[in-house]
Motif scaffolding. Structure first.
Motif, mmCIF file in Angstrom:
data_model
loop_
_atom_site.group_PDB
_atom_site.id
_atom_site.type_symbol
_atom_site.label_atom_id
_atom_site.label_comp_id
_atom_site.label_asym_id
_atom_site.label_seq_id
_atom_site.Cartn_x
_atom_site.Cartn_y
_atom_site.Cartn_z
ATOM 1 N N MET A 145 1.894 -8.903 -3.585
ATOM 2 C CA MET A 145 1.339 -7.737 -2.630
ATOM 3 C C MET A 145 2.020 -7.689 -1.249
ATOM 4 O O MET A 145 2.043 -9.019 -0.442
ATOM 5 C CB MET A 145 -0.170 -8.148 -2.543
ATOM 6 C CG MET A 145 -0.834 -6.898 -1.803
ATOM 7 S SD MET A 145 -2.631 -7.234 -2.143
ATOM 8 C CE MET A 145 -3.099 -8.794 -2.093
ATOM 9 N N GLN A 146 2.414 -6.667 -0.687
ATOM 10 C CA GLN A 146 2.988 -6.502 0.508
ATOM 11 C C GLN A 146 2.210 -6.081 1.459
ATOM 12 O O GLN A 146 1.757 -4.935 1.329
ATOM 13 C CB GLN A 146 4.561 -5.793 0.398
ATOM 14 C CG GLN A 146 5.321 -5.978 1.653
ATOM 15 C CD GLN A 146 6.615 -5.376 1.716
ATOM 16 O OE1 GLN A 146 6.965 -4.637 0.933
ATOM 17 N NE2 GLN A 146 7.481 -5.309 3.066
ATOM 18 N N VAL A 147 1.855 -6.770 2.509
ATOM 19 C CA VAL A 147 0.981 -6.633 3.553
ATOM 20 C C VAL A 147 1.701 -5.998 4.628
ATOM 21 O O VAL A 147 2.766 -6.597 5.223
ATOM 22 C CB VAL A 147 0.020 -7.871 4.101
ATOM 23 C CG1 VAL A 147 -0.776 -7.282 5.322
ATOM 24 C CG2 VAL A 147 -0.944 -8.214 2.713
ATOM 25 N N VAL A 148 1.325 -4.731 5.124
ATOM 26 C CA VAL A 148 2.154 -4.012 6.172
ATOM 27 C C VAL A 148 1.669 -4.414 7.361
ATOM 28 O O VAL A 148 2.141 -4.234 8.545
ATOM 29 C CB VAL A 148 2.277 -2.488 6.018
ATOM 30 C CG1 VAL A 148 3.076 -2.193 4.619
ATOM 31 C CG2 VAL A 148 0.951 -1.883 5.968
ATOM 32 N N LYS A 149 0.106 -4.715 7.372
ATOM 33 C CA LYS A 149 -0.497 -4.843 8.886
ATOM 34 C C LYS A 149 -1.705 -5.866 8.734
ATOM 35 O O LYS A 149 -2.373 -5.903 7.629
ATOM 36 C CB LYS A 149 -0.883 -3.525 9.352
ATOM 37 C CG LYS A 149 -1.675 -3.713 10.860
ATOM 38 C CD LYS A 149 -2.114 -2.379 11.369
ATOM 39 C CE LYS A 149 -2.524 -2.501 12.574
ATOM 40 N NZ LYS A 149 -1.949 -1.555 13.722
ATOM 41 N N VAL A 150 -1.812 -6.955 9.693
ATOM 42 C CA VAL A 150 -2.879 -7.847 9.337
ATOM 43 C C VAL A 150 -4.079 -7.515 10.805
ATOM 44 O O VAL A 150 -3.279 -7.232 11.928
ATOM 45 C CB VAL A 150 -2.316 -9.319 9.640
ATOM 46 C CG1 VAL A 150 -3.600 -10.279 9.867
ATOM 47 C CG2 VAL A 150 -1.573 -9.610 8.424
#
Lengths: 75, 163
Positions: free
Chosen positions: A1-6
């Motif tokens: 899973m690629q998170v683009v923003k935290v």
């Protein structure tokens, strides 16, 4: 899973995590995943309701030491 | 859900005390975050919420549910003490510090969220006249309207609330 923003909403209360996630999604593309961190216990139910109403998906969520983590996929 | 007509909430804000400013602002800003349409109709004391340089307060008098000022001493402030000069400011300071400690956003921040997110903010003309509030006394971006403005909006609302 690629998170683009935290999105760190730790310490924030209702309704700020919901307002923050809404604003964060504005700048992103469909399918992008945001990781939201919250300590508000109400956020578990609130995020579920928000996702149901808006059509965005919570693909995964967990709790660790009072911090709730939601992975939200933009519709 | 985006294909459907958005759900709508119509809110009337009648009160201008610090605690009572929160429900309309929270619900309207959250509604927009939930892809709904929202409007708040500010009437009578509710106009205070949208005044420039508003300084909302909470009164220590006549609120039987007010928590004791010191949690270790389970006694509320007697009304007769709440009547002393300066007690409203003290109660307001305490309320703000409790909210701050709990991590609750200030009402100014929620107001800004409403304005930025496109909540329709309507000042009720008749009550503005009664309360001697001019349009320029209100923050920028407030619409002015009357009963039929609200009803026209509320006719198509799924939720209507008054605070």
């Amino acid at each position: 899973m690629q998170v683009v923003k935290v999105l760190d909403c730790k310490g924030k209360c209702c309704p700020e995590p919901i307002l923050d996630i809404k604003n964060a999604l504005k700048e992103l593309n469909s399918g992008d995943i945001v990781e939201l961190l919250a300590t508000d216990k109400g956020s578990v139910n609130d995020m579920a309701s928000w996702a149901k109403r808006t059509g965005n998906t919570i693909v995964e969520q967990k709790e660790d030491g009072g911090v709730f983590t939601f992975y939200v996929k933009k519709k | 859900m985006s294909e459907e007509k958005p759900r709508r909430i119509a809110i009337i804000a009648l009160n201008g005390s610090l605690d009572q400013a929160y429900p309309p602002l929270i619900l309207a800003s959250t509604a927009v975050a939930m892809d709904m349409e929202a409007a708040i109709f500010f009437s009578f004391y509710g106009l205070d919420i949208i005044k420039k340089n508003a300084c909302l307060k909470v009164s220590p008098i006549g609120n039987a549910a007010a928590p004791p000022p010191f949690p270790s001493i389970p006694i509320g402030v007697p009304n007769i003490m709440g009547m002393l000069p300066g007690m409203t400011s003290v109660a307001t300071m305490m309320m703000k510090s409790w909210m701050n400690k709990a991590g609750v956003a200030s009402y100014e921040k929620l107001l800004e969220a409403c304005m930025k997110s496109g909540v329709r903010m309507i000042g009720y003309q008749m009550t503005m006249d009664v309360m001697s509030v001019k349009k320029e006394d209100l923050i920028d971006g407030i619409e002015i309207g009357g009963a039929s403005t609200f009803l026209d909006y509320a006719c198509d609302a799924d939720i209507t609330l008054a605070f």
